[in-house]
Design a protein around this motif. Structure first.
Motif, PDB file in Angstrom:
ATOM      1  N   ALA A   1       0.688  -1.156  -0.152  1.00  0.00           N
ATOM      2  CA  ALA A   1      -0.170   0.150  -0.091  1.00  0.00           C
ATOM      3  C   ALA A   1       0.927   1.260   0.117  1.00  0.00           C
ATOM      4  N   ALA A   2       2.292   1.070   0.376  1.00  0.00           N
ATOM      5  CA  ALA A   2       2.850   2.468   0.683  1.00  0.00           C
ATOM      6  C   ALA A   2       3.951   2.533  -0.434  1.00  0.00           C
ATOM      7  N   PHE A   3       4.139   1.414  -1.089  1.00  0.00           N
ATOM      8  CA  PHE A   3       5.291   1.476  -2.140  1.00  0.00           C
ATOM      9  C   PHE A   3       4.970   1.276  -3.411  1.00  0.00           C
ATOM     10  N   SER A   4       5.371   2.262  -4.400  1.00  0.00           N
ATOM     11  CA  SER A   4       5.274   1.902  -5.952  1.00  0.00           C
ATOM     12  C   SER A   4       6.612   2.373  -6.481  1.00  0.00           C
ATOM     13  N   TYR A   5       6.975   1.818  -7.573  1.00  0.00           N
ATOM     14  CA  TYR A   5       8.270   1.933  -7.958  1.00  0.00           C
ATOM     15  C   TYR A   5       8.050   2.304  -9.541  1.00  0.00           C
ATOM     16  N   GLN A   6       8.543   3.379  -9.921  1.00  0.00           N
ATOM     17  CA  GLN A   6       8.542   4.081 -11.037  1.00  0.00           C
ATOM     18  C   GLN A   6      10.041   4.202 -11.766  1.00  0.00           C
TER      19      GLN A   6
ATOM     20  N   ILE B   1      12.019   3.351 -30.042  1.00  0.00           N
ATOM     21  CA  ILE B   1      12.646   4.632 -29.957  1.00  0.00           C
ATOM     22  C   ILE B   1      12.074   5.536 -29.202  1.00  0.00           C
ATOM     23  N   VAL B   2      10.921   5.067 -28.351  1.00  0.00           N
ATOM     24  CA  VAL B   2      10.120   5.800 -27.363  1.00  0.00           C
ATOM     25  C   VAL B   2      10.463   5.656 -26.153  1.00  0.00           C
ATOM     26  N   ASN B   3      10.892   6.865 -25.387  1.00  0.00           N
ATOM     27  CA  ASN B   3      11.087   6.652 -24.061  1.00  0.00           C
ATOM     28  C   ASN B   3       9.713   6.826 -23.241  1.00  0.00           C
ATOM     29  N   ARG B   4       9.583   6.011 -22.200  1.00  0.00           N
ATOM     30  CA  ARG B   4       8.462   5.818 -21.488  1.00  0.00           C
ATOM     31  C   ARG B   4       8.911   5.630 -19.793  1.00  0.00           C
ATOM     32  N   GLN B   5       7.848   6.247 -19.316  1.00  0.00           N
ATOM     33  CA  GLN B   5       7.987   6.066 -17.711  1.00  0.00           C
ATOM     34  C   GLN B   5       6.744   5.079 -17.218  1.00  0.00           C
ATOM     35  N   GLU B   6       7.349   4.067 -16.456  1.00  0.00           N
ATOM     36  CA  GLU B   6       6.435   3.029 -15.953  1.00  0.00           C
ATOM     37  C   GLU B   6       6.030   2.988 -14.328  1.00  0.00           C
ATOM     38  N   LEU B   7       5.267   3.028 -13.966  1.00  0.00           N
ATOM     39  CA  LEU B   7       4.905   2.733 -12.514  1.00  0.00           C
ATOM     40  C   LEU B   7       4.334   1.474 -12.200  1.00  0.00           C
ATOM     41  N   LEU B   8       5.184   0.797 -11.222  1.00  0.00           N
ATOM     42  CA  LEU B   8       4.693  -0.528 -10.915  1.00  0.00           C
ATOM     43  C   LEU B   8       3.950  -0.661  -9.700  1.00  0.00           C
ATOM     44  N   ILE B   9       3.056  -1.441  -9.691  1.00  0.00           N
ATOM     45  CA  ILE B   9       2.033  -1.575  -8.547  1.00  0.00           C
ATOM     46  C   ILE B   9       1.878  -2.959  -8.245  1.00  0.00           C
ATOM     47  N   PRO B  10       1.728  -3.492  -6.941  1.00  0.00           N
ATOM     48  CA  PRO B  10       1.188  -4.893  -6.620  1.00  0.00           C
ATOM     49  C   PRO B  10       0.028  -5.317  -7.375  1.00  0.00           C
TER      50      PRO B  10
ATOM     51  N   ARG C   1      -7.710 -11.599  -3.485  1.00  0.00           N
ATOM     52  CA  ARG C   1      -8.021 -12.463  -2.279  1.00  0.00           C
ATOM     53  C   ARG C   1      -7.530 -11.407  -0.969  1.00  0.00           C
ATOM     54  N   GLU C   2      -7.831 -10.290  -1.020  1.00  0.00           N
ATOM     55  CA  GLU C   2      -7.883  -9.499   0.062  1.00  0.00           C
ATOM     56  C   GLU C   2      -6.312  -9.173   0.416  1.00  0.00           C
ATOM     57  N   GLY C   3      -5.406  -9.240  -0.357  1.00  0.00           N
ATOM     58  CA  GLY C   3      -3.878  -8.836  -0.170  1.00  0.00           C
ATOM     59  C   GLY C   3      -2.988  -9.874  -0.534  1.00  0.00           C
ATOM     60  N   GLU C   4      -3.377 -10.870  -1.219  1.00  0.00           N
ATOM     61  CA  GLU C   4      -2.313 -11.817  -1.675  1.00  0.00           C
ATOM     62  C   GLU C   4      -1.802 -11.460  -3.179  1.00  0.00           C
ATOM     63  N   THR C   5      -0.507 -11.041  -3.112  1.00  0.00           N
ATOM     64  CA  THR C   5       0.204 -10.402  -4.363  1.00  0.00           C
ATOM     65  C   THR C   5       0.548 -11.711  -5.218  1.00  0.00           C
ATOM     66  N   ILE C   6      -0.197 -11.898  -6.518  1.00  0.00           N
ATOM     67  CA  ILE C   6       0.208 -12.757  -7.450  1.00  0.00           C
ATOM     68  C   ILE C   6       1.043 -12.401  -8.765  1.00  0.00           C
ATOM     69  N   GLY C   7       1.289 -10.996  -8.589  1.00  0.00           N
ATOM     70  CA  GLY C   7       2.216 -10.358  -9.560  1.00  0.00           C
ATOM     71  C   GLY C   7       2.172  -8.813  -9.533  1.00  0.00           C
ATOM     72  N   PHE C   8       2.459  -8.311 -10.748  1.00  0.00           N
ATOM     73  CA  PHE C   8       2.685  -6.881 -10.604  1.00  0.00           C
ATOM     74  C   PHE C   8       2.148  -6.280 -11.961  1.00  0.00           C
ATOM     75  N   ALA C   9       1.603  -5.080 -11.866  1.00  0.00           N
ATOM     76  CA  ALA C   9       0.980  -4.427 -12.924  1.00  0.00           C
ATOM     77  C   ALA C   9       1.860  -3.240 -13.126  1.00  0.00           C
ATOM     78  N   GLY C  10       2.077  -2.737 -14.423  1.00  0.00           N
ATOM     79  CA  GLY C  10       2.939  -1.734 -14.827  1.00  0.00           C
ATOM     80  C   GLY C  10       2.243  -0.514 -15.800  1.00  0.00           C
ATOM     81  N   ILE C  11       1.954   0.654 -15.310  1.00  0.00           N
ATOM     82  CA  ILE C  11       1.205   1.462 -15.790  1.00  0.00           C
ATOM     83  C   ILE C  11       2.347   2.384 -16.646  1.00  0.00           C
ATOM     84  N   SER C  12       2.152   2.591 -17.957  1.00  0.00           N
ATOM     85  CA  SER C  12       3.182   3.345 -18.674  1.00  0.00           C
ATOM     86  C   SER C  12       2.622   4.421 -19.403  1.00  0.00           C
TER      87      SER C  12
END
Length: 726
Positions: A370-375, A382-391, A395-406
């Motif tokens: 809930a407190a940490f995300s990684y950009q 040839i395109v530079n992007r910024q990606e924000l990764l979130i858990p 099932r109410e808090g079980e991390t199965i992977g990560f989603a990256g919004i770019s």
């Protein structure tokens, strides 16, 4: 051709004397006894020559002189004086007038003055070499401001770029944060949808019966309508042993996988569902799984019979690639999915192969979802992007992977339209022009006074002490100019006072002389004063000069007289005369008028100190094998008349009276008394010493006839306390 002559005199007799002289020369003569009359005549007749008296009251004569010079630059001017007035003469010299004639007016001195005023004034003085100016003051003033303007423009350009860049970064971060929130909500809604679809099917009693009968057609007719309605991309039905009984994936969009076999029993979620096990979150499990054609997210639910016995497993799946496309279409965001190990799975970006997530970032996001995300920055071709990764939590808090919004990084371009570029160039040009104009004006205000000072300094260096720099300001340069004018005036005074004193006086001595000369008790025209006069004479100088070479004799005399004059100046004595073998000093009048007692005391002190210095000098001559300069001194106190004799622009201060003759005679008395070297003082001087007689050791030489006065007087030998004759 006769000249037109204007005579401006405050006295009628002097004016008529001058008028007769010029009338004899057949000149046209006009006379004025008041300055306002002279001003009218000056405009009326426009004379070739004007004689102006400097003794008109106040400074009106000086103002009249200035106006005359300004209005008629070619006018020749001679100044007339009744007596020597140093202040007015120096003021006149500051206005460029250096021709004076003094009363009584004689043909000789008037002719001399005319010859001098007729001589063409040299336009230029000998030039003084000045170092070349490599970096002008104007440039020193303007260049820093020009560089400052350019620096500020470039700084503004750079700051604008940095602000724009920071704004873009902040905007991108803000959009990514909003996108992360929207994606989280979208994935949560997806989970609810898949759980709802699975729950709807598993609660149907027909599904367990068809599974037990292994009726694939019945299973398809029951499952497919529900899944197609809820948007599922695939389904798997397994028996109680984990064998695949039924498999369906969305036709046309995802390839069929009926022939694909996979040991689902290896999945932990399948194992728990087959056993009918449930944790605190229930008996429905969610996991990511890779099929040969795509990555899927599955909801795994157990199938129960009427006796609530687990008879199989239902797997409802959604394609990650399709999920990424749907999110992109719904939220207008590009999304990438990664498994729990940070391995890339799928993305809405075409051709993007993904970049593994660092392990430390994975651990941080799992521990504090809930407190940490990684950009991070990523490249898509040839395109530079910024990606924000979130858990990606289920099932109410079980991390199965990560989603990256770019988002693609906006290109920060500083290319401006032509109109803007033209405006910027005009702004720079106008700014530099204003800097130049303002700097040039400021520089002129500084350079012009400095140039005037430089020119005047060159004049002074060339010997012209009449120069003066006009100023009316109140800044540092004006103060410097006034200090310069005061310095030059001090030079003028010191040169005049040098003629009076016989040596260059100190600043304190100059101030005393100025006060004395301006007082009513003093006049250079000739005035009686009671003084003490000291005569020093080298005995047998003719014989000495015969045995010394001229060069050595001059050197020896300079060494002899230098300390004597220093002693005299320290005690404010006037060095009236320095001859080959004699020295005359006057004490009591200049630089300030003092009492006769003080004058006598200073003369005696000077004589004692001089006698000691002469003895030291004689010892040196003796060591060199030469005859000593035995010196006799005579001091007499009495009344003399002091007057200034002026020849052209030099003033010679001359004492006249019997006191001088008596002082000379005292020296002769000492020589007759057998004193090779010694100091003889008269009874008058001895009496003036009063209480200070105890400072000296005195021997009475007897009574002598003082021939100049034809009177008998005691004569004393003055001896210092360090030596006494027998």
């Amino acid at each position: 051709m006769p000249d037109r002559v204007l005579i401006v005199e405050s006295g009628i007799y002097a004016s008529q004397t001058l008028a007769r002289f010029f009338e004899e020369r057949e000149d046209e003569v006009w006379q004025a006894w008041k300055l306002d009359e002279a001003a009218s005549l000056l405009d009326l007749i426009q004379p070739d020559l004007m004689l102006l008296d400097i003794h008109f009251p106040g400074d009106d004569w000086l103002n009249f002189l200035s106006r005359s010079q300004e209005k008629y630059p070619a006018l020749k001017i001679i100044l007339t004086t009744k007596l020597i007035d140093l202040r007015r003469e120096m003021l006149a010299k500051q206005h460029g007038i250096d021709v004076f004639v003094r009363q009584p007016f004689t043909h000789f001195w008037l002719e001399q003055a005319l010859n001098r005023v007729e001589q063409p004034r040299p336009e230029t003085r000998p030039s003084v070499s000045q170092p070349a100016i490599r970096f002008t003051l104007r440039l020193k003033i303007i260049l820093p401001f020009a560089l400052l303007v350019l620096f500020l423009i470039l700084l503004g350009y750079f700051v604008n770029y940095r602000l724009l860049e920071q704004n873009v970064i902040n905007l991108t971060s803000s959009q990514l944060q909003r996108g992360a929130v929207q994606t989280t909500h979208w994935l949560a809604a997806l989970e609810d949808n898949m759980l709802g679809s699975s729950h709807q099917l598993t609660t149907s009693p027909d599904l367990a019966r068809d599974l037990m009968e292994r009726d694939k057609n019945a299973l398809g007719e029951l499952i497919r309508p529900v899944l197609e309605k809820n948007g599922a991309d695939g389904v798997e039905v397994l028996d109680w042993q984990g064998n695949q009984i039924y498999s369906w994936y969305r036709a046309g969009e995802i390839p069929a996988a009926k022939d694909e076999t996979f040991p689902w029993i290896q999945q932990r979620a399948v194992q728990m569902a087959l056993k009918g096990m449930a944790d605190r979150k229930g008996d429905q499990y969610i996991f990511l799984h890779k099929r040969s054609f795509d990555y899927f997210i599955y909801v795994c639910s157990p199938l129960y019979d009427e006796a609530h016995q687990a008879r199989g497993v239902l797997l409802v799946g959604r394609s990650l690639a399709e999920l990424a496309k749907n999110i992109n279409n719904s939220l207008l965001l590009d999304v990438s999915f990664y498994d729990r190990d940070g391995i890339f799975l799928a993305s809405s970006l075409l051709g993007y192969e993904g970049v593994r997530i660092p392990d430390d970032k994975i651990l941080s996001m799992i521990q504090s979802p809930a407190a940490f995300s990684y950009q991070r920055p990523v490249n898509e071709g040839i395109v530079n992007r910024q990606e924000l990764l979130i858990p990606w939590q289920v099932r109410e808090g079980e991390t199965i992977g990560f989603a990256g919004i770019s988002l693609a990084e906006p290109e920060i371009s500083l290319n401006m339209p032509v109109l803007w570029q033209t405006g910027l160039i005009l702004l720079i040009v106008v700014a530099l022009a204003l800097v130049w104009l303002v700097g040039h004006k400021i520089a002129l205000q500084i350079i012009e006074p400095i140039q005037k000072l430089t020119d005047s300094m060159a004049e002074v260096n060339s010997g012209n002490l009449i120069t003066k720099v006009e100023t009316d300001g109140h800044d540092e340069l004006s103060n410097l100019t006034r200090m310069f004018n005061g310095m030059v005036l001090g030079f003028q005074q010191k040169l005049i006072y040098r003629d009076l004193m016989g040596y260059m006086p100190s600043t304190s001595t100059v101030e005393k002389m100025r006060q004395t000369l301006n007082s009513a008790d003093f006049s250079l025209r000739g005035h009686p004063f009671e003084v003490s006069l000291l005569i020093a004479d080298i005995h047998h100088f003719t014989e000495i000069s015969r045995v010394m070479s001229p060069e050595f004799l001059i050197e020896a005399l300079n060494e002899y007289f230098a300390p004597l004059i220093q002693i005299a100046s320290a005690l404010d004595g006037i060095v009236y005369q320095v001859d080959n073998d004699s020295l005359m000093l006057v004490f009591g009048v200049l630089p300030e008028i003092i009492s006769p007692e003080e004058g006598a005391l200073r003369a005696c002190r000077a004589a004692v100190d001089m006698n000691a210095r002469i003895e030291e000098f004689n010892q040196k001559l003796t060591r060199q094998g030469f005859q000593p300069f035995y010196t006799g001194m005579g001091i007499h106190s009495g009344v003399i008349v002091l007057g200034g004799l002026s020849i052209r622009d030099q003033i010679h201060y001359t004492p006249v009276g019997n006191t001088i003759k008596i002082a000379h005679y005292l020296d002769a008395i000492g020589l007759k008394a057998g004193l090779q070297q010694g100091i003889c003082i008269s009874q008058d001087t001895f009496d003036l010493l009063g209480d200070h007689q105890n400072e000296f050791e005195v021997d009475c030489l007897g009574q002598f006839m003082l021939k100049p006065d034809n009177r008998v007087s005691f004569v004393y030998q003055l001896i210092s306390s360090r030596k006494k004759t027998a």
